[in-house]
Write a protein that holds these residues in place. Structure first.
Motif, mmCIF file in Angstrom:
data_model
loop_
_atom_site.group_PDB
_atom_site.id
_atom_site.type_symbol
_atom_site.label_atom_id
_atom_site.label_comp_id
_atom_site.label_asym_id
_atom_site.label_seq_id
_atom_site.Cartn_x
_atom_site.Cartn_y
_atom_site.Cartn_z
ATOM 1 N N LEU A 25 -3.148 36.123 -17.062
ATOM 2 C CA LEU A 25 -3.903 34.971 -16.542
ATOM 3 C C LEU A 25 -2.950 33.936 -15.954
ATOM 4 O O LEU A 25 -3.122 32.733 -16.150
ATOM 5 C CB LEU A 25 -4.753 34.352 -17.658
ATOM 6 C CG LEU A 25 -5.813 35.279 -18.270
ATOM 7 C CD1 LEU A 25 -6.599 34.555 -19.359
ATOM 8 C CD2 LEU A 25 -6.784 35.800 -17.199
ATOM 9 N N ASP A 26 -1.924 34.423 -15.269
ATOM 10 C CA ASP A 26 -0.993 33.511 -14.599
ATOM 11 C C ASP A 26 -0.998 33.789 -13.096
ATOM 12 O O ASP A 26 0.043 33.784 -12.438
ATOM 13 C CB ASP A 26 0.412 33.658 -15.195
ATOM 14 C CG ASP A 26 1.318 32.507 -14.788
ATOM 15 O OD1 ASP A 26 0.798 31.465 -14.341
ATOM 16 O OD2 ASP A 26 2.546 32.659 -14.898
ATOM 17 N N ASN A 27 -2.171 34.033 -12.586
ATOM 18 C CA ASN A 27 -2.293 34.457 -11.185
ATOM 19 C C ASN A 27 -2.039 33.344 -10.176
ATOM 20 O O ASN A 27 -1.687 33.623 -9.030
ATOM 21 C CB ASN A 27 -3.680 35.058 -10.969
ATOM 22 C CG ASN A 27 -3.856 36.313 -11.797
ATOM 23 O OD1 ASN A 27 -3.269 37.344 -11.504
ATOM 24 N ND2 ASN A 27 -4.634 36.224 -12.875
ATOM 25 N N VAL A 355 -0.196 33.014 -19.889
ATOM 26 C CA VAL A 355 -0.679 31.805 -19.193
ATOM 27 C C VAL A 355 0.550 31.003 -18.779
ATOM 28 O O VAL A 355 1.662 31.304 -19.213
ATOM 29 C CB VAL A 355 -1.554 30.916 -20.115
ATOM 30 C CG1 VAL A 355 -2.864 31.600 -20.445
ATOM 31 C CG2 VAL A 355 -0.788 30.515 -21.381
ATOM 32 N N ARG A 356 0.348 29.980 -17.953
ATOM 33 C CA ARG A 356 1.471 29.093 -17.671
ATOM 34 C C ARG A 356 1.293 27.803 -18.459
ATOM 35 O O ARG A 356 0.154 27.362 -18.685
ATOM 36 C CB ARG A 356 1.573 28.788 -16.169
ATOM 37 C CG ARG A 356 2.841 27.994 -15.879
ATOM 38 C CD ARG A 356 3.194 27.796 -14.423
ATOM 39 N NE ARG A 356 4.281 26.806 -14.360
ATOM 40 C CZ ARG A 356 4.754 26.278 -13.251
ATOM 41 N NH1 ARG A 356 4.266 26.627 -12.082
ATOM 42 N NH2 ARG A 356 5.729 25.385 -13.294
ATOM 43 N N THR A 357 2.426 27.205 -18.832
ATOM 44 C CA THR A 357 2.364 25.935 -19.560
ATOM 45 C C THR A 357 3.315 24.944 -18.886
ATOM 46 O O THR A 357 4.155 25.343 -18.079
ATOM 47 C CB THR A 357 2.835 26.119 -21.019
ATOM 48 O OG1 THR A 357 4.211 26.518 -21.000
ATOM 49 C CG2 THR A 357 2.019 27.175 -21.741
ATOM 50 N N GLY A 358 3.151 23.672 -19.218
ATOM 51 C CA GLY A 358 4.072 22.652 -18.704
ATOM 52 C C GLY A 358 3.455 21.852 -17.585
ATOM 53 O O GLY A 358 2.233 21.675 -17.525
ATOM 54 N N SER A 378 -5.391 31.207 -15.029
ATOM 55 C CA SER A 378 -5.877 31.332 -13.646
ATOM 56 C C SER A 378 -6.218 32.801 -13.381
ATOM 57 O O SER A 378 -5.519 33.699 -13.834
ATOM 58 C CB SER A 378 -4.808 30.826 -12.678
ATOM 59 O OG SER A 378 -3.549 31.410 -12.943
ATOM 60 N N PHE A 379 -7.311 32.996 -12.658
ATOM 61 C CA PHE A 379 -7.914 34.328 -12.553
ATOM 62 C C PHE A 379 -7.641 34.997 -11.211
ATOM 63 O O PHE A 379 -7.414 34.331 -10.197
ATOM 64 C CB PHE A 379 -9.431 34.222 -12.765
ATOM 65 C CG PHE A 379 -9.765 33.571 -14.077
ATOM 66 C CD1 PHE A 379 -9.468 34.205 -15.268
ATOM 67 C CD2 PHE A 379 -10.324 32.292 -14.115
ATOM 68 C CE1 PHE A 379 -9.731 33.596 -16.482
ATOM 69 C CE2 PHE A 379 -10.600 31.680 -15.328
ATOM 70 C CZ PHE A 379 -10.302 32.336 -16.511
ATOM 71 N N ALA A 380 -7.699 36.324 -11.259
ATOM 72 C CA ALA A 380 -7.590 37.120 -10.028
ATOM 73 C C ALA A 380 -8.700 38.161 -10.046
ATOM 74 O O ALA A 380 -9.434 38.302 -11.034
ATOM 75 C CB ALA A 380 -6.228 37.799 -9.958
ATOM 76 N N LEU A 381 -8.777 38.937 -8.976
ATOM 77 C CA LEU A 381 -9.911 39.851 -8.813
ATOM 78 C C LEU A 381 -9.955 40.937 -9.879
ATOM 79 O O LEU A 381 -11.008 41.508 -10.154
ATOM 80 C CB LEU A 381 -9.881 40.466 -7.406
ATOM 81 C CG LEU A 381 -8.677 41.313 -6.997
ATOM 82 C CD1 LEU A 381 -8.859 42.775 -7.396
ATOM 83 C CD2 LEU A 381 -8.480 41.224 -5.495
#
Ligand code: 7TS
Length: 402
Positions: A25-27, A355-358, A378-381
């Protein structure tokens, strides 16, 4: 879209992290790349590797044709008038630096430009670098509590000193989709050109640069299922043709003598040196891939994931979601209670969730939100509703640990 068939195109999605299936979920930082794109990279190296635009030999001509085919695909993808308006760069960052440097050359001390508080650093710092040579005043459009730009404040900024507007189409933190068409129309009423940073928009929605009437529009391949190291700057011919080159070197010239050099036609004037022709050809495969699935299908799938994730996260005690606009893309930034974003990210990783943080390269926005960082999914297809549930359950589990 059959998501399960689609996922077979992405070997990385079968990986296990800490013994658990990866939920990627780091799209918004970087999307994954399907086999068809990787195969194009292989094909380029195995069959078509030669320098472009210079060789009379067959392989060089093939490489050139494959690279130039992507230029036409990009033109069609964003509905630009002509391929001479499509410049290949290393990414969005380089595209913005190109405009800040080359369009910036036409600005004078005392001129003023408009940015927004939700810009990525790559749309802030290049404009500040310009200030080494001339003092420009930078105005910043504020946001409301939903994370939407204040359009009245924006319009109030226009005076005869405003020379340029540079703004993001979609916030990489809040997910807000900005009303760029309306904002461009306002700027044009005052005769001011606009750059739109489409890094977070182009992978997720139909872009029509002529309908938007954007003067410049840029995006990155690696966020669009393509390879890293390739990006696009679209510029209206009328703007590009009056700008000085960004870099000098091979292939951007007409004629060189030690007394005087003339420059190549657009778009080559802005493409000095050997480009990443392998990556550019593979980006063409990524565009074919997106168009094959249909950008509207991708958008509605991602909206489904966003809605599910939002309502499931809201069940968690102490949940704060940053960015609650109705016009929002598949990006959720949040904090739970006083759990540090980094701690949440590390523990989610132990549960297989990436996920991304910061601060997400948006420190001025963090300051405005009154936080030092957030957790961002963040989502992708290729993401599924099952993954959303695994993610939100993992967040709930981590929240309980504190
Ligand atoms: N503009 C926006 C809105 C972005 O989200 C990013 C990258 C960039 C510009 C820069 O793109 P690049 O391809 O030149 O690096 N955003 C992110 C992010 O949100 N997490 O990692 C990179």
């Amino acid at each position: 879209m059959n998501i399960y068939e689609i996922r077979e195109q992405y070997p990385i999605l079968d990986r296990k992290i800490e013994g658990r299936p990866l939920v990627y979920l780091d799209n918004a930082a970087t999307s994954q790349t399907p086999r068809c794109v990787v195969e194009t990279i292989n094909d380029m190296y195995y069959k078509h590797k030669a320098n472009v635009h210079r060789g009379v030999h067959t392989i060089s001509q093939e490489a050139t044709n494959l690279m130039e085919a992507t230029r036409e695909k990009v033109r069609r993808f964003i509905n630009a008038k002509s391929t001479s308006e499509i410049i290949f760069t290393r990414g969005t960052t380089e595209a913005i630096n190109l405009v800040a440097s080359s369009f910036g050359d036409t600005l004078y001390t005392g001129d003023e430009i408009i940015l927004t508080v939700m810009e990525h650093h790559s749309n802030i710092v290049p404009w500040q670098l310009l200030q080494r040579n001339k003092r420009l005043k930078i105005h910043v459009v504020p946001i409301n509590s939903n994370g939407e730009l204040d359009l009245n404040a924006y319009e109030d900024l226009f005076t005869e000193n405003i020379r340029f507007v540079s703004m993001t189409h979609v916030s990489n933190v809040l997910g807000t989709i900005n009303p760029v068409k309306q904002m461009i129309e306002i700027a044009h009423r005052y005769g001011v050109p606009v750059l739109v940073d489409g890094a977070q928009a182009a992978p997720h929605m139909k872009i029509d640069v002529q309908d938007l009437d954007a003067d410049f529009y840029c995006f990155s391949s690696h966020k669009m299922y393509g390879p890293a190291g390739v990006g696009v700057l679209y510029g209206k011919e009328k703007q590009l043709s009056r700008m000085v080159p960004y870099q000098g070197g091979g292939e951007m010239i007409g004629n060189v003598t030690f007394e005087k050099t003339t420059f190549a036609e657009l778009p080559y004037k802005f493409e000095a040196g050997t480009p990443d022709f392998v990556g550019i050809a593979a980006f063409g495969a990524a565009i074919d891939y997106i168009e094959g699935l249909g950008i509207d299908n991708i958008a509605s799938h991602e909206q489904l994931l966003l809605d599910a994730a939002t309502s499931q996260l809201m069940e968690i005690e102490g949940m704060r979601i940053f960015g609650t606009s109705e016009h929002k893309e598949g990006v959720i930034s949040f904090l739970v209670g006083d759990i540090n974003s980094y701690d949440m990210g590390v523990l989610l990783d132990k549960l297989g969730i990436a996920v991304r943080t910061g601060h997400h390269c948006a420190q001025p926005l963090m300051k405005r939100l009154g936080v030092t960082g957030t957790v961002r999914a963040s989502f992708a297809l290729y993401n599924t509703l099952e993954e959303v549930t695994r993610f939100t359950q993992a967040v709930a589990r981590v929240a309980k640990m504190f």
